[in-house]
Write a protein that holds these residues in place. Sequence first.
Motif, PDB file in Angstrom:
ATOM      1  N   PRO A   6       0.850  -1.196   0.000  1.00  0.00           N
ATOM      2  CA  PRO A   6       0.000   0.000   0.000  1.00  0.00           C
ATOM      3  C   PRO A   6       0.887   1.248   0.000  1.00  0.00           C
ATOM      4  CG  PRO A   6       0.011  -1.001   2.170  1.00  0.00           C
ATOM      5  CD  PRO A   6       0.792  -1.915   1.270  1.00  0.00           C
ATOM      6  N   ILE A   7       0.394   2.325  -0.561  1.00  0.00           N
ATOM      7  CA  ILE A   7       1.157   3.578  -0.625  1.00  0.00           C
ATOM      8  C   ILE A   7       1.421   4.107   0.781  1.00  0.00           C
ATOM      9  CG2 ILE A   7      -0.937   4.984  -0.932  1.00  0.00           C
ATOM     10  CD1 ILE A   7       1.804   6.134  -2.949  1.00  0.00           C
ATOM     11  N   PRO A   8       2.640   4.576   1.060  1.00  0.00           N
ATOM     12  CA  PRO A   8       2.902   5.174   2.374  1.00  0.00           C
ATOM     13  C   PRO A   8       1.896   6.289   2.687  1.00  0.00           C
ATOM     14  CG  PRO A   8       4.948   4.849   1.211  1.00  0.00           C
ATOM     15  CD  PRO A   8       3.836   4.535   0.239  1.00  0.00           C
ATOM     16  N   GLY A   9       1.520   6.357   3.931  1.00  0.00           N
ATOM     17  CA  GLY A   9       0.542   7.345   4.369  1.00  0.00           C
ATOM     18  C   GLY A   9      -0.885   6.819   4.390  1.00  0.00           C
ATOM     19  N   SER A  10      -1.119   5.648   3.742  1.00  0.00           N
ATOM     20  CA  SER A  10      -2.464   5.075   3.762  1.00  0.00           C
ATOM     21  C   SER A  10      -2.635   4.264   5.045  1.00  0.00           C
ATOM     22  CB  SER A  10      -2.695   4.206   2.526  1.00  0.00           C
ATOM     23  OG  SER A  10      -1.808   3.107   2.511  1.00  0.00           O
ATOM     24  N   THR A  11      -3.845   3.849   5.325  1.00  0.00           N
ATOM     25  CA  THR A  11      -4.145   3.091   6.542  1.00  0.00           C
ATOM     26  C   THR A  11      -3.292   1.833   6.618  1.00  0.00           C
ATOM     27  OG1 THR A  11      -6.409   3.898   6.457  1.00  0.00           O
ATOM     28  CG2 THR A  11      -5.998   1.996   7.854  1.00  0.00           C
ATOM     29  N   GLY A  12      -2.588   1.670   7.718  1.00  0.00           N
ATOM     30  CA  GLY A  12      -1.770   0.496   7.945  1.00  0.00           C
ATOM     31  C   GLY A  12      -0.405   0.526   7.273  1.00  0.00           C
ATOM     32  N   ALA A  13      -0.100   1.594   6.555  1.00  0.00           N
ATOM     33  CA  ALA A  13       1.193   1.703   5.874  1.00  0.00           C
ATOM     34  C   ALA A  13       2.075   2.700   6.613  1.00  0.00           C
ATOM     35  CB  ALA A  13       0.983   2.158   4.430  1.00  0.00           C
ATOM     36  N   PRO A  14       3.401   2.616   6.419  1.00  0.00           N
ATOM     37  CA  PRO A  14       4.274   3.605   7.059  1.00  0.00           C
ATOM     38  C   PRO A  14       3.979   5.012   6.519  1.00  0.00           C
ATOM     39  CG  PRO A  14       5.504   2.219   5.520  1.00  0.00           C
ATOM     40  CD  PRO A  14       4.120   1.667   5.597  1.00  0.00           C
ATOM     41  N   SER A  15       4.438   6.033   7.231  1.00  0.00           N
ATOM     42  CA  SER A  15       4.202   7.406   6.781  1.00  0.00           C
ATOM     43  C   SER A  15       5.123   7.732   5.611  1.00  0.00           C
ATOM     44  CB  SER A  15       4.423   8.382   7.936  1.00  0.00           C
ATOM     45  OG  SER A  15       5.754   8.279   8.398  1.00  0.00           O
ATOM     46  N   VAL A  16       4.793   8.797   4.902  1.00  0.00           N
ATOM     47  CA  VAL A  16       5.579   9.240   3.756  1.00  0.00           C
ATOM     48  C   VAL A  16       6.899   9.810   4.262  1.00  0.00           C
ATOM     49  CG1 VAL A  16       5.664  10.869   1.825  1.00  0.00           C
ATOM     50  CG2 VAL A  16       3.500   9.739   2.413  1.00  0.00           C
ATOM     51  N   ALA A  17       8.007   9.340   3.698  1.00  0.00           N
ATOM     52  CA  ALA A  17       9.336   9.807   4.104  1.00  0.00           C
ATOM     53  C   ALA A  17       9.532  11.269   3.735  1.00  0.00           C
ATOM     54  CB  ALA A  17      10.404   8.948   3.424  1.00  0.00           C
ATOM     55  N   SER A  18      10.330  11.963   4.515  1.00  0.00           N
ATOM     56  CA  SER A  18      10.638  13.366   4.259  1.00  0.00           C
ATOM     57  C   SER A  18      11.269  13.512   2.872  1.00  0.00           C
ATOM     58  CB  SER A  18      11.595  13.880   5.335  1.00  0.00           C
ATOM     59  OG  SER A  18      11.949  15.210   5.069  1.00  0.00           O
ATOM     60  N   GLY A  19      10.844  14.531   2.137  1.00  0.00           N
ATOM     61  CA  GLY A  19      11.383  14.778   0.802  1.00  0.00           C
ATOM     62  C   GLY A  19      10.622  14.082  -0.305  1.00  0.00           C
ATOM     63  N   PHE A  20       9.578  13.323   0.062  1.00  0.00           N
ATOM     64  CA  PHE A  20       8.760  12.626  -0.921  1.00  0.00           C
ATOM     65  C   PHE A  20       7.316  13.090  -0.798  1.00  0.00           C
ATOM     66  CE2 PHE A  20      12.432   9.993  -0.560  1.00  0.00           C
ATOM     67  CZ  PHE A  20      12.604   9.444  -1.817  1.00  0.00           C
ATOM     68  N   GLY A  21       6.556  12.905  -1.871  1.00  0.00           N
ATOM     69  CA  GLY A  21       5.148  13.253  -1.866  1.00  0.00           C
ATOM     70  C   GLY A  21       4.343  12.224  -2.639  1.00  0.00           C
ATOM     71  N   ALA A  22       3.111  11.992  -2.194  1.00  0.00           N
ATOM     72  CA  ALA A  22       2.232  11.017  -2.828  1.00  0.00           C
ATOM     73  C   ALA A  22       1.184  11.731  -3.671  1.00  0.00           C
ATOM     74  CB  ALA A  22       1.550  10.158  -1.771  1.00  0.00           C
ATOM     75  N   SER A  23       0.921  11.151  -4.832  1.00  0.00           N
ATOM     76  CA  SER A  23      -0.167  11.596  -5.703  1.00  0.00           C
ATOM     77  C   SER A  23      -0.847  10.334  -6.199  1.00  0.00           C
ATOM     78  CB  SER A  23       0.373  12.419  -6.874  1.00  0.00           C
ATOM     79  OG  SER A  23      -0.672  12.716  -7.781  1.00  0.00           O
ATOM     80  N   GLY A  24      -2.065  10.102  -5.741  1.00  0.00           N
ATOM     81  CA  GLY A  24      -2.716   8.834  -6.047  1.00  0.00           C
ATOM     82  C   GLY A  24      -1.918   7.715  -5.396  1.00  0.00           C
ATOM     83  N   ASN A  25      -1.508   6.740  -6.175  1.00  0.00           N
ATOM     84  CA  ASN A  25      -0.698   5.626  -5.676  1.00  0.00           C
ATOM     85  C   ASN A  25       0.734   5.702  -6.195  1.00  0.00           C
ATOM     86  OD1 ASN A  25      -2.545   3.823  -4.065  1.00  0.00           O
ATOM     87  ND2 ASN A  25      -3.744   4.217  -5.905  1.00  0.00           N
ATOM     88  N   VAL A  26       1.194   6.944  -6.430  1.00  0.00           N
ATOM     89  CA  VAL A  26       2.560   7.192  -6.875  1.00  0.00           C
ATOM     90  C   VAL A  26       3.258   8.029  -5.817  1.00  0.00           C
ATOM     91  CG1 VAL A  26       3.996   8.309  -8.637  1.00  0.00           C
ATOM     92  CG2 VAL A  26       1.913   7.104  -9.308  1.00  0.00           C
ATOM     93  N   LEU A  27       4.438   7.575  -5.400  1.00  0.00           N
ATOM     94  CA  LEU A  27       5.276   8.325  -4.468  1.00  0.00           C
ATOM     95  C   LEU A  27       6.447   8.874  -5.278  1.00  0.00           C
ATOM     96  CD1 LEU A  27       5.518   8.951  -1.396  1.00  0.00           C
ATOM     97  CD2 LEU A  27       7.149   7.070  -1.288  1.00  0.00           C
ATOM     98  N   THR A  28       6.696  10.184  -5.206  1.00  0.00           N
ATOM     99  CA  THR A  28       7.740  10.806  -6.015  1.00  0.00           C
ATOM    100  C   THR A  28       8.653  11.675  -5.175  1.00  0.00           C
ATOM    101  OG1 THR A  28       8.176  12.188  -7.967  1.00  0.00           O
ATOM    102  CG2 THR A  28       6.229  12.748  -6.647  1.00  0.00           C
ATOM    103  N   ASP A  29       9.873  11.837  -5.658  1.00  0.00           N
ATOM    104  CA  ASP A  29      10.820  12.731  -4.995  1.00  0.00           C
ATOM    105  C   ASP A  29      10.802  14.123  -5.621  1.00  0.00           C
ATOM    106  OD1 ASP A  29      12.108  12.357  -7.430  1.00  0.00           O
ATOM    107  OD2 ASP A  29      13.953  11.562  -6.563  1.00  0.00           O
ATOM    108  N   GLY A  30       9.960  14.345  -6.631  1.00  0.00           N
ATOM    109  CA  GLY A  30       9.867  15.640  -7.302  1.00  0.00           C
ATOM    110  C   GLY A  30      10.932  15.843  -8.363  1.00  0.00           C
ATOM    111  N   ALA A  31      11.816  14.862  -8.545  1.00  0.00           N
ATOM    112  CA  ALA A  31      12.900  14.975  -9.533  1.00  0.00           C
ATOM    113  C   ALA A  31      12.743  13.942 -10.648  1.00  0.00           C
ATOM    114  CB  ALA A  31      14.248  14.813  -8.847  1.00  0.00           C
ATOM    115  N   GLY A  32      11.551  13.380 -10.792  1.00  0.00           N
ATOM    116  CA  GLY A  32      11.298  12.409 -11.852  1.00  0.00           C
ATOM    117  C   GLY A  32      11.397  10.959 -11.423  1.00  0.00           C
TER     118      GLY A  32
END
Length: 189
Positions: A6-32
Amino acid sequence: TFKNAPIPGSTGAPSVASGFGASGNVLTDGAGNSTVYLQGGTVNDVLKAIDLATGVQTATVNANGTATLATATGQTNSSINASGQLKLSTGVNADLSITGTGNALNALGFAGNTGTSTAFTAARTSGVGGITGKTLTFSSFNGGTAVTATFGDGTNGTVKTLDQLNTKLQANNLTATIDANGLLTVSTT
C-alpha cells in the motif's frame, strides 16, 4: 519502480518519508523518480510515473507528504483513449526507455511480439510518414504578415508543437487546432 504494497501514508502503511510526496498511488521525490504502489495502483498511476520520468509532468513535493503535479507547457499527458489505445508521451527531455524483469513489460504490453523483451524504447524523433521537413505557406491574410512554417525539432526556426505553430500563425491572423483524430485545422482568428 513498482512495489507490491500500500502507498505510504495510507491506513496500515508507514508514513511518507521526508522529501517525498504522494499523488494517487505514486510516491515521487519531485525529480522524476517515482514508485507505483500496486496494491491500489492503476494504469493511470503508471502513466503518471512515466510522465514524471520523461518531464511531461512535474511534481512539487508538499510538506504534508503529498505531491502536486503539473503538466509542462506544450506537453500532453500519456493516456488511454476510449478505444483502449495507449498513448505514451516521451516528453522533450529524453527518449522514453522502460526496462523490467519478470513479466512486468509483458503485463504492460511492452514486451514485443514474442513477449520476451526486457526493454522498450520510444524515440522522440518522427516515425515513418512524419511531417518533419514539410512546410506550410500562407500568403498575407486580412492585413496579416505572410507566414511559412516548417515542421521539425523546434530549432532553427522549425516548429515542433502546436503552441509553436500557433505563435508563427498569429502574425497572419490564423490559428491551428488538432482534433482527437489528429486532424490539423487552420482557421482565422
